[in-house]
Write a protein that holds these residues in place. Structure first.
Motif, PDB file in Angstrom:
ATOM      1  N   SER A  68       4.035   1.364  -3.056  1.00 32.50           N
ATOM      2  CA  SER A  68       3.483   0.321  -3.908  1.00 32.50           C
ATOM      3  C   SER A  68       2.075   0.728  -4.358  1.00 32.50           C
ATOM      4  CB  SER A  68       3.417  -1.004  -3.151  1.00 32.50           C
ATOM      5  OG  SER A  68       4.708  -1.406  -2.734  1.00 32.50           O
ATOM      6  N   GLU A  69       1.663   0.229  -5.497  1.00 35.45           N
ATOM      7  CA  GLU A  69       0.357   0.576  -6.044  1.00 35.45           C
ATOM      8  C   GLU A  69      -0.771   0.229  -5.074  1.00 35.45           C
ATOM      9  OE1 GLU A  69      -2.204   2.291  -8.588  1.00 35.45           O
ATOM     10  OE2 GLU A  69      -0.028   2.207  -8.844  1.00 35.45           O
ATOM     11  N   GLU A  70      -0.636  -0.896  -4.372  1.00 33.20           N
ATOM     12  CA  GLU A  70      -1.707  -1.315  -3.469  1.00 33.20           C
ATOM     13  C   GLU A  70      -1.815  -0.443  -2.220  1.00 33.20           C
ATOM     14  OE1 GLU A  70       1.795  -4.245  -2.847  1.00 33.20           O
ATOM     15  OE2 GLU A  70       0.841  -3.137  -4.494  1.00 33.20           O
ATOM     16  N   ASP A  71      -0.816   0.409  -1.969  1.00 27.91           N
ATOM     17  CA  ASP A  71      -0.849   1.283  -0.792  1.00 27.91           C
ATOM     18  C   ASP A  71      -1.351   2.686  -1.109  1.00 27.91           C
ATOM     19  OD1 ASP A  71       0.177  -0.686   0.914  1.00 27.91           O
ATOM     20  OD2 ASP A  71       2.246  -0.189   0.367  1.00 27.91           O
TER      21      ASP A  71
END
Length: 215
Positions: free
Chosen positions: A172-175
């Motif tokens: 995911s982008e947030e990771d």
């Protein structure tokens, strides 16, 4: 998805974009297998057993003893056969997105028996060549008694589906900013050094199948 599903049983509902129904893909995965898993119902109980396998034309072949309950059951009942090659560990930045790269095939149907002695001899020769290319001319072929005592079964590949994952991490982008290594750890089946029997040290060493690497 390369062509329509052969039946409702081969329609992949979970991640259908990984499904392949074309003959070439199904054959290629089977041809790199030495063992398959067969799931079947016997006496009201569900079993799943491994056995050696190989392909000739549009059939998957297995063999067993004439008096085997397994082979008799497979001639009487529908079954599902699965083959899987594990190609890599996909290591993501989050635990949830870890995955595996793989190639798999599932085949549905009922086995039939091949009882003609000449056809059985040819199929078992193909089996030896599948396990060790070039070996069949060097070894004694099965005798008539050995052929008669062995049941050869084949399963049509009419109802088969392949499923493949062969790409990298899907974080995911947030990771993306997590400071941990991410990527694919490739895996492969490898033949280790030979362990010859006494008295055959000067004979030509056997070759592993082309799809198996050497250590």
């Amino acid at each position: 998805m390369s062509k329509p599903s052969a039946s409702p049983r081969t329609e992949v509902r979970r991640k259908p974009q990984r499904a392949h129904h074309d003959t070439a893909t199904v054959h290629a995965i089977i041809d790199q297998a030495l063992v398959c898993q067969i799931a079947f119902n016997q006496g009201g109980s569900v079993h799943c057993l491994p056995t050696a396998c190989w392909r000739e034309g549009e059939y998957l072949y297995i063999h067993g003893a004439n008096n085997s309950r397994l082979t008799q059951t497979l001639l009487e009942e529908e079954c599902a056969v699965s083959i899987t090659h594990l190609d890599g560990l996909v290591l993501a930045r989050s635990a949830f997105h870890h995955a595996m790269n793989y190639r798999s095939v599932v085949i549905y149907g009922r086995f039939t028996a091949e009882d003609d002695p000449d056809a059985k001899a040819a199929a078992f020769k193909a089996f030896v060549e599948h396990v060790s290319p070039g070996r069949s001319p060097l070894v004694r072929p099965p005798s008539r008694a050995e052929l008669a005592g062995t049941r050869l079964l084949r399963l049509a590949l009419d109802e088969a589906v392949a499923k493949i994952r062969n790409w990298g991490v899907e974080d995911s982008e947030e990771d993306m900013a997590i400071p941990v290594w991410a990527g694919v750890q490739p895996l492969a089946l490898t033949a280790k050094p030979l362990q010859p029997e006494a008295g055959c040290g000067e004979q030509m060493p056997p070759a592993p199948p082309a799809f198996i690497g050497r250590a």
